[in-house]
Design a protein around this motif. Structure first.
Motif, mmCIF file in Angstrom:
data_model
loop_
_atom_site.group_PDB
_atom_site.id
_atom_site.type_symbol
_atom_site.label_atom_id
_atom_site.label_comp_id
_atom_site.label_asym_id
_atom_site.label_seq_id
_atom_site.Cartn_x
_atom_site.Cartn_y
_atom_site.Cartn_z
ATOM 1 N N GLU A 6 13.979 -7.558 27.468
ATOM 2 C CA GLU A 6 15.352 -7.549 27.971
ATOM 3 C C GLU A 6 15.641 -6.266 28.746
ATOM 4 O O GLU A 6 16.272 -6.289 29.816
ATOM 5 C CB GLU A 6 16.321 -7.698 26.805
ATOM 6 C CG GLU A 6 16.308 -9.078 26.168
ATOM 7 C CD GLU A 6 17.230 -9.153 24.967
ATOM 8 O OE1 GLU A 6 17.817 -8.096 24.640
ATOM 9 O OE2 GLU A 6 17.359 -10.248 24.375
ATOM 10 N N ILE A 7 15.181 -5.143 28.204
ATOM 11 C CA ILE A 7 15.377 -3.869 28.906
ATOM 12 C C ILE A 7 14.682 -3.895 30.265
ATOM 13 O O ILE A 7 15.230 -3.456 31.289
ATOM 14 C CB ILE A 7 14.868 -2.696 28.046
ATOM 15 C CG1 ILE A 7 15.713 -2.561 26.780
ATOM 16 C CG2 ILE A 7 14.875 -1.400 28.837
ATOM 17 C CD1 ILE A 7 15.176 -1.556 25.782
ATOM 18 N N CYS A 8 13.454 -4.452 30.272
ATOM 19 C CA CYS A 8 12.697 -4.525 31.528
ATOM 20 C C CYS A 8 13.391 -5.436 32.540
ATOM 21 O O CYS A 8 13.482 -5.118 33.727
ATOM 22 C CB CYS A 8 11.278 -5.022 31.238
ATOM 23 S SG CYS A 8 10.210 -5.060 32.693
ATOM 24 N N SER A 9 13.915 -6.597 32.038
ATOM 25 C CA SER A 9 14.602 -7.515 32.949
ATOM 26 C C SER A 9 15.876 -6.875 33.505
ATOM 27 O O SER A 9 16.202 -7.012 34.686
ATOM 28 C CB SER A 9 14.927 -8.810 32.228
ATOM 29 O OG SER A 9 15.795 -8.566 31.122
ATOM 30 N N SER A 10 16.603 -6.160 32.621
ATOM 31 C CA SER A 10 17.816 -5.485 33.108
ATOM 32 C C SER A 10 17.464 -4.414 34.130
ATOM 33 O O SER A 10 18.138 -4.259 35.160
ATOM 34 C CB SER A 10 18.577 -4.872 31.933
ATOM 35 O OG SER A 10 17.784 -3.891 31.291
ATOM 36 N N LYS A 11 16.361 -3.687 33.867
ATOM 37 C CA LYS A 11 15.935 -2.675 34.839
ATOM 38 C C LYS A 11 15.477 -3.310 36.142
ATOM 39 O O LYS A 11 15.745 -2.797 37.233
ATOM 40 C CB LYS A 11 14.817 -1.826 34.246
ATOM 41 C CG LYS A 11 15.287 -0.862 33.171
ATOM 42 C CD LYS A 11 14.161 0.038 32.698
ATOM 43 C CE LYS A 11 14.645 1.025 31.665
ATOM 44 N NZ LYS A 11 13.548 1.920 31.193
ATOM 45 N N ASP A 12 14.775 -4.470 36.035
ATOM 46 C CA ASP A 12 14.370 -5.165 37.258
ATOM 47 C C ASP A 12 15.576 -5.634 38.061
ATOM 48 O O ASP A 12 15.614 -5.536 39.296
ATOM 49 C CB ASP A 12 13.487 -6.373 36.908
ATOM 50 C CG ASP A 12 12.119 -5.943 36.407
ATOM 51 O OD1 ASP A 12 11.718 -4.803 36.715
ATOM 52 O OD2 ASP A 12 11.463 -6.743 35.722
ATOM 53 N N LEU A 13 16.587 -6.160 37.332
ATOM 54 C CA LEU A 13 17.809 -6.594 38.009
ATOM 55 C C LEU A 13 18.503 -5.421 38.690
ATOM 56 O O LEU A 13 18.938 -5.506 39.848
ATOM 57 C CB LEU A 13 18.742 -7.267 37.007
ATOM 58 C CG LEU A 13 20.060 -7.837 37.565
ATOM 59 C CD1 LEU A 13 19.781 -8.918 38.595
ATOM 60 C CD2 LEU A 13 20.915 -8.390 36.428
ATOM 61 N N GLU A 14 18.551 -4.316 37.953
ATOM 62 C CA GLU A 14 19.185 -3.133 38.532
ATOM 63 C C GLU A 14 18.400 -2.615 39.731
ATOM 64 O O GLU A 14 18.969 -2.238 40.756
ATOM 65 C CB GLU A 14 19.294 -2.051 37.452
ATOM 66 C CG GLU A 14 20.049 -0.808 37.908
ATOM 67 C CD GLU A 14 20.156 0.222 36.794
ATOM 68 O OE1 GLU A 14 20.706 1.302 37.045
ATOM 69 O OE2 GLU A 14 19.666 -0.077 35.672
ATOM 70 N N SER A 15 17.060 -2.618 39.584
ATOM 71 C CA SER A 15 16.234 -2.161 40.716
ATOM 72 C C SER A 15 16.361 -3.088 41.908
ATOM 73 O O SER A 15 16.371 -2.637 43.062
ATOM 74 C CB SER A 15 14.778 -2.061 40.272
ATOM 75 O OG SER A 15 14.289 -3.342 39.905
ATOM 76 N N SER A 16 16.455 -4.424 41.646
ATOM 77 C CA SER A 16 16.626 -5.355 42.768
ATOM 78 C C SER A 16 17.962 -5.129 43.462
ATOM 79 O O SER A 16 18.059 -5.178 44.698
ATOM 80 C CB SER A 16 16.528 -6.794 42.263
ATOM 81 O OG SER A 16 17.575 -7.075 41.342
#
Length: 623
Positions: free
Chosen positions: A433-443
């Motif tokens: 979940e942390i990685c997905s949130s970071k990916d979303l934020e990075s996108s």
């Protein structure tokens, strides 16, 4: 009208016309200049319609009439509603030409109208003229050389055509990137040694094509880099320099791998690099095929090295013996030496054959030993199985006990694994979940960066345009006369505005006075009619009784009739005076239309047409 004419001349300059500075009004326009102005405006308004119109008057009178009719028809097709014909261009009058040019300037596209507010200069006018000429030539269809008219031969002649031949150029690039600074030696070379572009090519005809090719290659490379950086470079989270260095390192490594795979023998390549299908490997294989087999550097085995060393040593000794024999012997001694050499070579060959046979036997022995070891292992397994056959039940029980023990151990391990697995899965889900949130934020940040790059690009282009406009304005400001100040123009504008206000006030005052006079006249006329009616009624009553009153009634009727005649005469006089003023204005207009001069020109043109007709008739008779 002076200000209107200046605005018209300014607009005509914007569409590419070269109007002389001495001309400051439409009154000074000649027929040729009128035709050129009308054609230039039509080409901007409707390029398809204007491309078929000539920009100048031909020498023949009949051709002039045809050109005038075609121009009049083109203006009517655009939407001009006034009276227009060939006489408008050949025997022009100032009001007609002014109204026509005002219509054409108002019909210019919005881009041209906006461009008229932009600063002007020789370069801008030249670029617009080039653009208009190219558009006009593109609208003309291509015709074979045998079907071309004289007008087409000017634009579709093959004399100026050359083949598109490109030669490499070396250009001194000026860059603001700190990572691409040129060294002092490079700058000195570009300043002192590098020849100009015109000297780097062998043929003058290939200069334009070479420059176009160079600029196109640089532009495409810059666009490819922008696309790659926006699509892949930003995702790598590296700086442009780091991304370029990593890409260069990968390229070097790939080339090195291809070179190594190409340097291997064909057998090794078949097993090791059979899947290499890139263009570089195919190219290296092609180069490899053109080299003699003996010149390819291969790794080889110990046997091949030993064999090569033996044959080299033998060959060198034989060559030395041969050279010594040729130096000290002659005739039959040479044949004897050759026979001895042949026998020694045969002995060496037999020895090598025996060594090869021994090596082959050794290889066969090694293979048989390997086969024996495998068979021994299989025999040991079978022997243990045979030993267990007499006590099969106990063996099965032991085997089942071992299986059950291993099963219990597996179940115990599984339960322990489940205990460890649950917190690990929770941790994995949390990290995911942390990685997905970071990916979303990075996108999101990546999209913001892309939008910022787009805004930066747009802002850069706008800044370049504004900088060019600023430079052009500065040059024009320097070229303008310095004795004229802004205050003078402002004062002139204020004076024009005040004059217009005064004229409006005078017109309003005259209209109000006229209305007052008309109202007073109407009141007096009504009062007079009412007074006469009352007086007529009173006098008529007394006229029946008294003769003198009857004469007074007759005098009253005559006075009323004379007054009516007098009023009518005054009104007729005012009408005649207005007609006189209208006729005087018409006379001034006709004088402004140069009627007498136009009549003289018409007579001269009529004589010229008669001469042309007589010449044509004589040619027909001779033919």
């Amino acid at each position: 009208m002076e200000e209107v004419d200046k605005i018209l001349i300014h607009a005509l300059k914007q569409v590419g016309m070269d109007v002389s500075e001495d001309i400051d009004g439409v009154k000074q326009f000649s027929s040729e200049l009128i035709v050129e102005a009308v054609v230039a405006c039509i080409r901007v308004i409707d390029p398809g319609l204007g491309s078929a119109l000539p920009s100048s008057l031909p020498p023949g009178m009949s051709a002039r009439f045809r050109v005038g009719m075609s121009l009049a028809q083109a203006c009517q097709e655009i939407g001009y509603k006034g009276e227009i014909g060939y006489q408008t261009f050949l025997y022009s009058s100032e009001p007609e030409i002014r109204s026509l040019l005002m219509f054409l300037v108002e019909k210019l596209p919005r881009e041209s109208a906006e461009a008229s507010d932009q600063p002007t200069g020789k370069s801008v006018v030249l670029q617009r003229a080039i653009t208009a000429a190219i558009k006009a030539q593109l609208t003309i269809p291509w015709l074979p050389p045998k079907c071309r008219l004289p007008l087409n031969c000017e634009t579709q002649s093959q004399g100026a055509m050359n083949s598109f031949h490109v030669q490499p150029l070396s250009l001194p690039h000026c860059t603001k990137d700190p990572s691409k600074k040129h060294t002092k030696d490079m700058k000195d070379y570009q300043r002192d040694i590098l020849p100009p572009v015109t000297s780097q090519i062998s043929s003058h005809a290939s200069m334009v094509s070479s420059i176009l090719e160079q600029h196109t290659a640089e532009l495409s490379a810059a666009q490819e880099w922008d696309n790659e950086w926006n699509s892949q470079g930003l995702l790598s989270r590296l700086t442009p320099q780091e991304y370029r260095s990593r890409k260069l390192t990968r390229l070097y490594k790939r080339i090195e791998d291809q070179l190594r795979s190409a340097a291997l023998p064909s057998s090794d390549s078949a097993f090791g690099v059979s899947g290499a299908t890139s263009d570089l490997s195919e190219l290296l294989q092609a180069f490899k095929g053109s080299v003699p087999p003996g010149h390819i550097l291969t790794k080889g085995t110990h046997f091949t090295h030993t064999q090569k060393f033996t044959f080299t040593q033998v060959g060198n000794s034989a060559l030395g013996a041969k050279l010594m024999g040729t130096g000290h012997q002659s005739g039959g001694d040479v044949q004897l030496g050759q026979q001895e050499e042949l026998s020694s070579l045969q002995q060496q060959f037999q020895q090598l054959c025996s060594e090869v046979d021994q090596l082959a036997v050794l290889d066969e022995l090694k293979q048989r030993e390997l086969g024996n070891t495998e068979r021994e292992e299989k025999i040991q397994v079978k022997k243990k199985t045979i030993d267990l056959l007499p006590d099969a039940e106990n063996s099965l029980l032991k085997l089942q006990a071992l299986v059950e023990a291993s099963t219990k151990r597996v179940v115990n391990l599984a339960s322990q694994w489940e205990k460890h697995r649950a917190p690990l899965i929770d941790e994995f889900r949390r990290l995911k979940e942390i990685c997905s949130s970071k990916d979303l934020e990075s996108s999101k940040k990546l999209s913001e960066i892309k939008s910022l790059h787009g805004k930066i690009r747009v802002s850069t282009e706008e800044a370049k345009k504004k900088e060019d406009a600023y430079k052009q304005l500065v040059t024009e400001l320097e070229n303008l006369p310095q004795d004229v100040s802004r205050s003078a123009y402002t004062q002139r504008i204020l004076e024009i505005v005040s004059n217009i206000k005064k004229q409006k006030e005078e017109i309003t005052k005259i209209l109000s006075d006229t209305k007052g006079l008309q109202k007073e006249i109407n009141n007096l006329t009504g009062k007079l009619d009412r007074t006469f009616a009352v007086t007529d009624e009173l006098v008529f009553k007394d006229a029946k009784k008294d003769e003198s009153v009857r004469k007074s009634y007759k005098y009253l009727a005559a006075l009323h009739e004379n007054c009516n005649q007098l009023i009518q005469t005054i009104e007729d006089t005012g009408t005649i005076l207005r007609e006189i003023r209208d006729l005087e204005e018409q006379i001034e207009t006709e004088n402004g239309n140069k009627t007498v001069a136009n009549l003289e020109r018409i007579l001269e043109d009529y004589k010229a047409i008669r001469q042309e007709n007589s010449a044509l008739t004589a040619k027909v008779r001779e033919g």
